[in-house]
Design an enzyme around this catalytic site. Structure first.
Site, PDB file in Angstrom:
ATOM      1  CB  SER A 108      -0.924  -0.001   1.213  1.00 29.73           C
ATOM      2  OG  SER A 108      -1.730  -1.155   1.211  1.00 29.73           O
ATOM      3  CB  ALA A 109       4.199   1.956   1.460  1.00 32.76           C
ATOM      4  CG  HIS A 146       6.536  -3.202   8.656  1.00 35.69           C
ATOM      5  ND1 HIS A 146       5.158  -3.191   8.767  1.00 35.69           N
ATOM      6  CD2 HIS A 146       6.827  -4.121   7.702  1.00 35.69           C
ATOM      7  CE1 HIS A 146       4.648  -4.066   7.910  1.00 35.69           C
ATOM      8  NE2 HIS A 146       5.636  -4.635   7.250  1.00 35.69           N
TER       9      HIS A 146
END
Length: 276
Positions: A108-109, A146
Site C-alpha cells: 500500500s505504501a 513498519h
C-alpha cells in the site's frame, strides 16, 4: 475445521494473533495452521490462492478477486503512515527524479506514494534493507514501513516526505489503509463472519493483556528495543484494527477510487465482509 492463516514476522501482526495462536482465545470452529512470511511474499501467495486466510497489503486486494476483506485485523495509520527518507533534504521534484527503494510493488505504501507524487523510478527490496540501501547509496531515497518508520534516525537519515500525513490531509482525516486480512471465497459467509469474530476477539485479548501480548510480540522485534516496538504496536493496533468501522471501510474504498481515477489500477469489485 483446519485452515491456513498467514501473517507477517512483524510485532504488530504477532500482537493481533497472540490470543488465537496461543489458545488464550479458544475456538470450537477452527484449527489454525499459521504461516509466517514477509508481507510481499504473502501478497504473492494470495495471488496464487495458497492460503485460506492471510494478511495482505490493502493495495494487493485490487488483484485478489477470490478473497474477501475481513473487518478485523486491519493496519490503519491515524494521521501517520509510510515515510520517505534520504541522506539529505530533497524537495518533492527531486524525489520524483530519484531512484526510490520500495518494499514491494503490491504494498500500500507504493500505491500511496504514486498517488502523492506520480510515477517514479524504483527498486524493490525487503523493507528492513531500505535504510541501509539509502545510507550506502544503492538508492537515492527510500520508502519505509513498519518499525523502520521509527528507527531511520539511528541510520543517520532524514524524513523528507510524510505519506501518511499527506493522506490524512487529502482525505479530510480518513485513517491510512495499509494492511488487512482476507479470507478465501471458498468459505461461505457464515464461516467468514465466525473467523472475523475469532480474529476480533484475539486482537481484543491482546489489547486487554498488553504486557503478555507484547512479550510474545518481541520475538519479531528484529533486534529493535522494546520501547520502540511497543510504540510501533500501539500505533498500528488501534480501534480501527479491532473493527474497521465506517471510517476504515471508507478509507479503503477511497484509496481504490483515487487509484482507478489516476489510472494506476483497473476498476474492480471490492469485497468486504459486512458488519455483524
Amino acid at each position: 475445521m483446519k485452515i491456513t492463516v498467514g501473517h507477517t514476522p512483524d510485532s504488530d501482526d504477532a500482537f493481533m494473533f497472540y490470543g488465537m495462536l496461543t489458545g488464550k482465545i479458544p475456538s470450537d470452529d477452527f484449527t489454525v495452521h499459521h504461516v509466517i512470511e514477509d508481507i510481499e511474499e504473502l501478497n504473492r501467495r494470495a495471488l496464487k490462492e495458497e492460503l485460506d486466510v492471510t494478511a495482505v497489503s490493502v493495495h494487493a486486494c485490487a488483484y485478489l478477486p477470490n478473497y474477501t476483506i475481513l473487518r478485523a485485523g486491519g493496519s490503519f495509520g491515524i494521521g501517520y503512515g509510510p515515510i520517505v527518507i534520504a541522506k539529505t533534504h530533497l524537495d518533492i521534484e527531486s524525489v520524483r527524479k530519484s531512484k526510490i527503494a520500495i518494499p514491494g510493488k503490491m504494498t500500500s505504501a507504493f500505491l500511496l506514494l504514486q498517488l502523492m507524487i506520480g510515477k517514479f523510478d524504483y527498486i524493490e527490496m525487503k523493507f528492513s534493507d531500505i535504510p541501509a540501501a539509502v545510507r550506502d547509496g544503492k538508492a537515492d531515497v527510500g520508502l519505509v514501513i513498519h518499525e523502520t518508520q521509527l528507527s531511520y534516525e539511528q541510520e543517520k537519515l532524514e524524513k523528507i516526505l510524510d505519506v501518511g500525513k499527506w493522506w490524512h490531509d487529502t482525505t479530510g482525516g480518513l485513517p491510512v489503509p495499509l494492511g488487512t486480512n482476507v479470507m478465501s471465497n471458498r468459505f461461505d459467509s457464515k464461516t467468514m463472519l465466525k473467523f472475523d469474530k475469532y480474529l476480533h476477539d484475539s486482537i481484543k485479548y491482546g489489547l486487554d493483556h498488553i504486557d503478555e501480548a507484547m512479550e510474545y510480540s518481541m520475538q519479531y522485534s528484529r533486534g529493535k528495543p522494546a520501547e520502540l516496538i511497543k510504540k510501533f504496536v500501539k500505533m498500528y493496533v488501534n480501534d480501527v484494527t479491532v473493527e474497521m468501522g465506517r471510517s476504515g471501510e471508507e478509507s479503503i474504498r477511497k484509496l481504490f477510487s483515487m487509484a482507478s481515477e489516476s489510472g494506476i489500477i483497473k476498476p474492480f469489485e471490492l469485497k468486504i465482509n459486512p458488519m455483524r
